[in-house]
Scaffold this active site. Structure first.
Site, PDB file in Angstrom:
ATOM      1  N   LYS A  67       0.948  -1.343  -0.090  1.00 36.17           N
ATOM      2  CA  LYS A  67       0.500  -0.431   0.308  1.00 36.17           C
ATOM      3  C   LYS A  67       0.920   1.480  -0.031  1.00 36.17           C
ATOM      4  O   LYS A  67       0.559   3.063  -1.412  1.00 36.17           O
ATOM      5  CB  LYS A  67      -1.127  -0.040   1.254  1.00 36.17           C
ATOM      6  CG  LYS A  67      -2.073  -0.957   1.105  1.00 36.17           C
ATOM      7  CD  LYS A  67      -2.865  -1.339   1.829  1.00 36.17           C
ATOM      8  CE  LYS A  67      -2.441  -1.530   3.425  1.00 36.17           C
ATOM      9  NZ  LYS A  67      -1.653  -2.569   3.816  1.00 36.17           N
ATOM     10  N   THR A  68       1.478   1.471   0.877  1.00 34.53           N
ATOM     11  CA  THR A  68       2.768   2.817   0.926  1.00 34.53           C
ATOM     12  C   THR A  68       3.374   2.428  -0.129  1.00 34.53           C
ATOM     13  O   THR A  68       3.579   3.593  -0.875  1.00 34.53           O
ATOM     14  CB  THR A  68       3.423   2.483   1.818  1.00 34.53           C
ATOM     15  OG1 THR A  68       2.339   2.121   3.472  1.00 34.53           O
ATOM     16  CG2 THR A  68       4.559   3.385   2.032  1.00 34.53           C
ATOM     17  N   ASP A 112      -1.310   6.776   5.934  1.00 30.37           N
ATOM     18  CA  ASP A 112      -2.114   5.546   6.446  1.00 30.37           C
ATOM     19  C   ASP A 112      -2.833   5.139   7.675  1.00 30.37           C
ATOM     20  O   ASP A 112      -3.180   5.985   8.647  1.00 30.37           O
ATOM     21  CB  ASP A 112      -0.538   4.646   7.228  1.00 30.37           C
ATOM     22  CG  ASP A 112      -0.238   3.299   6.617  1.00 30.37           C
ATOM     23  OD1 ASP A 112      -0.593   2.514   6.081  1.00 30.37           O
ATOM     24  OD2 ASP A 112       1.018   2.605   7.480  1.00 30.37           O
ATOM     25  N   THR A 161      -5.809  -1.909   6.773  1.00 31.06           N
ATOM     26  CA  THR A 161      -6.239  -2.892   6.472  1.00 31.06           C
ATOM     27  C   THR A 161      -7.410  -3.216   6.745  1.00 31.06           C
ATOM     28  O   THR A 161      -7.885  -4.661   6.766  1.00 31.06           O
ATOM     29  CB  THR A 161      -4.907  -3.140   7.826  1.00 31.06           C
ATOM     30  OG1 THR A 161      -5.238  -2.716   8.508  1.00 31.06           O
ATOM     31  CG2 THR A 161      -3.709  -2.731   7.139  1.00 31.06           C
ATOM     32  N   ARG A 220       6.412  -8.044   2.613  1.00 34.66           N
ATOM     33  CA  ARG A 220       7.638  -7.052   3.724  1.00 34.66           C
ATOM     34  C   ARG A 220       8.788  -8.554   4.224  1.00 34.66           C
ATOM     35  O   ARG A 220       9.271  -8.542   4.641  1.00 34.66           O
ATOM     36  CB  ARG A 220       6.660  -6.988   4.667  1.00 34.66           C
ATOM     37  CG  ARG A 220       7.647  -6.239   5.959  1.00 34.66           C
ATOM     38  CD  ARG A 220       6.665  -5.149   6.903  1.00 34.66           C
ATOM     39  NE  ARG A 220       6.558  -4.116   6.778  1.00 34.66           N
ATOM     40  CZ  ARG A 220       5.221  -3.071   6.023  1.00 34.66           C
ATOM     41  NH1 ARG A 220       4.432  -4.186   6.495  1.00 34.66           N
ATOM     42  NH2 ARG A 220       5.101  -2.190   5.612  1.00 34.66           N
TER      43      ARG A 220
HETATM   44  P1  ADP Z   1       2.269  -1.858   3.642  1.00 33.76           P
HETATM   45  O1  ADP Z   1       1.880  -0.683   2.870  1.00 33.76           O
HETATM   46  O2  ADP Z   1       0.773  -2.641   2.238  1.00 33.76           O
HETATM   47  O3  ADP Z   1       2.185  -1.966   4.986  1.00 33.76           O
HETATM   48  P2  ADP Z   1       4.805  -1.317   2.192  1.00 33.76           P
HETATM   49  O4  ADP Z   1       4.031  -1.090   0.044  1.00 33.76           O
HETATM   50  O5  ADP Z   1       5.183  -1.050   3.483  1.00 33.76           O
HETATM   51  O6  ADP Z   1       3.766  -2.683   2.494  1.00 33.76           O
HETATM   52  O7  ADP Z   1       5.561  -2.681   1.641  1.00 33.76           O
HETATM   53  C1  ADP Z   1       6.358  -3.556   1.905  1.00 33.76           C
HETATM   54  C2  ADP Z   1       7.622  -4.449   1.392  1.00 33.76           C
HETATM   55  O8  ADP Z   1       7.151  -5.229   0.355  1.00 33.76           O
HETATM   56  C3  ADP Z   1       8.735  -2.398   0.683  1.00 33.76           C
HETATM   57  O9  ADP Z   1       9.278  -1.723   1.096  1.00 33.76           O
HETATM   58  C4  ADP Z   1       9.120  -3.687  -0.610  1.00 33.76           C
HETATM   59  O10 ADP Z   1      10.731  -3.380  -0.335  1.00 33.76           O
HETATM   60  C5  ADP Z   1       8.433  -4.411  -0.479  1.00 33.76           C
HETATM   61  N1  ADP Z   1       6.664  -4.545  -1.866  1.00 33.76           N
HETATM   62  C6  ADP Z   1       5.825  -4.354  -1.639  1.00 33.76           C
HETATM   63  N2  ADP Z   1       5.258  -4.264  -2.862  1.00 33.76           N
HETATM   64  C7  ADP Z   1       5.895  -5.162  -3.834  1.00 33.76           C
HETATM   65  C8  ADP Z   1       5.162  -4.999  -5.278  1.00 33.76           C
HETATM   66  N3  ADP Z   1       4.543  -4.877  -5.266  1.00 33.76           N
HETATM   67  N4  ADP Z   1       7.165  -5.189  -5.918  1.00 33.76           N
HETATM   68  C9  ADP Z   1       8.175  -5.356  -5.096  1.00 33.76           C
HETATM   69  N5  ADP Z   1       8.207  -4.775  -3.796  1.00 33.76           N
HETATM   70  C10 ADP Z   1       7.164  -4.632  -3.306  1.00 33.76           C
END
Ligand code: ADP
Length: 345
Positions: A67-68, A112, A161, A220
């Site tokens: 998401k981030t 977030d 989430t 992650r």
């Molecule tokens: P969320 O915000 O959903 O908790 P993040 O966007 O922070 O998750 O993702 C965590 C890590 O996973 C990122 O820093 C990145 O390294 C990896 N990641 C997430 N989605 C992808 C993707 N589609 N392709 C490549 N790496 C990804």
């Protein structure tokens, strides 16, 4: 090894730094989530051609799925800036004001855990999102008056989430709503290989696959497990992550063949041993496990549901035969079981 945190708000600084370093920068670097990438590409292209700001976007899905990442890729594609905050950090409307007044035409404001915004802040956002203005009450009592402050046309990106916890009016103000799904092993293996290159760590194809398979469909976790295998390889071996080294590293971290960690297994053990396999309500599980219900709902259950170790019924959670097999327990009514030794491969 300490339990790997998943929810971004609870991440330690080291995990956050690693996330940021390994995050894709452009849409073309994002692996998987094909439909989401394609819709975003079109929306971004259209708004560039039409010279309009991007519509507000809501991303939902379990922690660690990107998401981030999507929120930070979008401003790079649009060549604009991003301000980042989170629901729990915005306790009153005044906390939101600096972000709104600093927003530039077409810039991104990322919130977030937007489901954790207090109601007053959420209501304050409505006019900001819809009419690009905020109504401020100045003075008190008889002298109080309302002034309307215009804002630049920004784009709000929300991440959650728990999209079910968002109020209808807030949800409706997001014109794009994108749900992120768990990743396939192929996609995670690709992410592991790309990130091993970024970390300048040689990794065998089979080792990347092994880490991917044991990462619960979550990038992650793939990153955290790759990082651990890299340290393990550097400390105990020549630095190359071979299949044997990846397996040894994961076994040492108590991550089993299904990618479950100690806490996931404890959840299943409690469900089987204390509650006879269910059905059991989340309150009872949370009390016995001594974990907040949020942790269960956000971090543990989504993958156990997706991988069909548990199912959700109107009367509560129920373990599936797969859960019994995985923990090496006889499935009720049958004699089959998996020896415990196979848990770690
Ligand atoms: P969320 O915000 O959903 O908790 P993040 O966007 O922070 O998750 O993702 C965590 C890590 O996973 C990122 O820093 C990145 O390294 C990896 N990641 C997430 N989605 C992808 C993707 N589609 N392709 C490549 N790496 C990804």
């Amino acid at each position: 090894m300490a339990r790997e945190p998943l929810l971004r708000g609870t991440l330690d600084p080291e995990t956050r730094a690693r996330d940021d370093a390994l995050r894709p920068k452009r849409l073309s670097e994002v692996i998987g989530q094909k439909g989401v990438v394609e819709r975003l590409r079109i929306a971004i292209n259209a708004c560039k051609k039409l010279g309009e700001p991007l519509s507000h976007i809501l991303f939902d899905g379990p922690p660690g799925l990107g998401k981030t990442t999507f929120a930070t890729v979008i401003p790079n594609e649009l060549e604009t800036t991003i301000q980042m905050t989170s629901g729990p950090a915005l306790t009153k409307p005044a906390d939101l004001m600096p972000y709104l007044t600093n927003a530039q035409e077409g810039s991104i404001l990322f919130i977030d855990e937007i489901h954790r915004l207090p109601r007053v802040v959420e209501e304050f956002l409505y006019t900001a999102m819809e009419d690009f203005r905020v109504d401020l009450v100045l003075g008190e009592g008889l002298h109080a008056r309302t002034v309307s402050l215009p804002l630049k046309r920004f784009t709000l990106i929300g991440a959650t989430t728990r999209s079910g916890m968002l109020s209808g009016p807030l949800r409706d103000r997001f014109k794009m709503h994108e749900h992120l799904e768990f990743y396939s092993t192929e996609e995670l293996a690709e992410i592991v290989k790309i990130n091993a290159r970024k970390l300048k760590t040689p990794i065998e194809e089979e080792a990347a696959w092994e880490i991917a398979q044991r990462s619960r469909g979550t990038p992650r976790l793939a990153n955290t497990r790759l990082w651990w295998a890299r340290n393990f390889a550097a400390s105990e071996h020549e630095g190359v992550i071979t299949l044997e080294i990846a397996r040894a590293a994961l076994q040492m971290a108590e991550i089993d063949v299904a990618g479950l960690d100690r806490q996931d297994r404890r959840y299943l053990e409690v469900l089987l041993d204390v509650f006879g396999g269910g059905p059991v309500g989340v309150e009872a599980l949370s009390a016995t496990l001594n974990l907040p219900q949020d942790t269960l709902a956000d971090e543990i259950e989504p993958y156990l549901l997706r991988a069909q170790f548990i199912v959700r019924t109107p009367r509560g959670r129920v373990a599936t035969p797969k859960a019994y097999e995985h923990l090496g327990r006889p499935i009720p009514g049958t004699a089959s079981s998996m020896p415990q030794g196979q848990l770690f491969g």
